[in-house]
Write an enzyme that holds these catalytic residues in place. Sequence first.
Site, short mmCIF file in Angstrom:
data_model
loop_
_atom_site.label_atom_id
_atom_site.label_comp_id
_atom_site.label_asym_id
_atom_site.label_seq_id
_atom_site.Cartn_x
_atom_site.Cartn_y
_atom_site.Cartn_z
N HIS A 190 0.82 -1.21 0.00
CA HIS A 190 0.00 0.00 0.00
C HIS A 190 0.85 1.25 0.00
O HIS A 190 2.00 1.23 0.46
CB HIS A 190 -0.90 -0.01 1.25
CG HIS A 190 -0.17 -0.38 2.50
ND1 HIS A 190 0.38 0.54 3.34
CD2 HIS A 190 0.17 -1.60 3.03
CE1 HIS A 190 0.99 -0.08 4.34
NE2 HIS A 190 0.90 -1.38 4.17
N HIS A 215 -2.86 3.07 5.09
CA HIS A 215 -3.35 2.59 3.80
C HIS A 215 -3.87 3.80 3.04
O HIS A 215 -5.01 4.21 3.21
CB HIS A 215 -4.40 1.50 3.97
CG HIS A 215 -3.81 0.23 4.53
ND1 HIS A 215 -3.48 -0.85 3.75
CD2 HIS A 215 -3.43 -0.10 5.77
CE1 HIS A 215 -2.94 -1.79 4.50
NE2 HIS A 215 -2.90 -1.36 5.75
N GLU A 270 4.46 -6.08 0.75
CA GLU A 270 4.36 -7.15 1.74
C GLU A 270 3.79 -8.44 1.15
O GLU A 270 2.60 -8.71 1.24
CB GLU A 270 3.55 -6.71 2.96
CG GLU A 270 2.25 -6.01 2.70
CD GLU A 270 1.62 -5.49 4.00
OE1 GLU A 270 1.55 -6.26 4.98
OE2 GLU A 270 1.19 -4.33 4.03
N GLU A 295 7.96 -7.81 4.89
CA GLU A 295 7.52 -6.46 4.49
C GLU A 295 8.61 -5.42 4.67
O GLU A 295 9.34 -5.43 5.67
CB GLU A 295 6.29 -6.04 5.32
CG GLU A 295 5.76 -4.66 4.96
CD GLU A 295 4.47 -4.29 5.71
OE1 GLU A 295 4.23 -4.85 6.79
OE2 GLU A 295 3.74 -3.42 5.20
MN MN Z 1 2.83 -4.19 8.19
MN MN Z 2 1.70 -2.85 5.54
#
Ligand code: MN
Ligand code: MN
Length: 296
Positions: free
Chosen positions: A153, A161, A185, A280
């Site tokens: 994101h 986000h 991620e 991530e």
């Molecule tokens: Mn995360």
């Molecule tokens: Mn994330």
Amino acid sequence: MQIEDYIKAGKIAAEVRELVRKKDWIGKTVYEICEEVEGEIKKRGAKCAFPVNASINEIAAHYTAEPNDPITIKDTDLVKIDLGAQINGYIADTAVTVCYDVQFDGLVEAAEEALANAMSMIKTGVKVSDVGRTIEATIKQRGFKPIANLSGHSLEQYTIHAGRSIPNIWSIGGFSLSETAYACEPFVTTEQAGGFVRNGQIKNIFAINSRKKTKNEEADKLLDFIWENFNMLPFALRWITKKWDEKKARELLQILIKKKAVQAYPILIEINEQKVAQAEHTFIPNDNGVTITTKI
Ligand code: MN
Ligand code: MN
């Protein structure tokens, strides 16, 4: 964009993630894990961007400890520890999967390799559909499946986000990367998995939806407390029970949820209840390549 703050937050998040990776968490409760990891973030001068997620096995994401949560890590568990640091609202979002059973090492390695391959192709102008293709191909080459309905994101100040998605599979359309912050991620699951997550019953991560007053004086006080301390960022019940006792905090939180002032996020579970691994990084593309803010 406050690049210095992104870098500072990234350095702290990366240091803490590496501590998490090295530590033996067997026998610890998820409460101990979340509190300890959050303490490490704060000790280094950042705030937590969200409650530390400790999602076990088929739970892919969005589980954080309840107050005194007794769930205990076993030697066969696959635990995704997802942590966020923020400086002035500029966020570093990073995750590692810890695993003490060699049987599941492949899943963890696939997530790490998919993330590394994605990072190696990043610069401004790269299409996210191509990033998704690389992630999917890396995971499938190892005989595993990506989770299709989870993605990375874009990030903005006080917003995790921020509207743009970085897919973990090839998909049609999509946008090209610009010089702004994103998280990538990859989530990896087994060949027998559905390759999707569904919402679970449990909801223990929350965030403000609206600051509109509820006309309940105590609930409004909690809403002000949440806004002053966490802004629009996610929080956990654990973070409120330092000020309100647990029973009262749950009661007031339920009022805020009912009035839609606060949103509750469900845990995400692999549809065939297969184990899931995640890796991530947060990164900022540039014309020559990329700054991975959470790289050690
Ligand atoms: Mn995360
Ligand atoms: Mn994330």
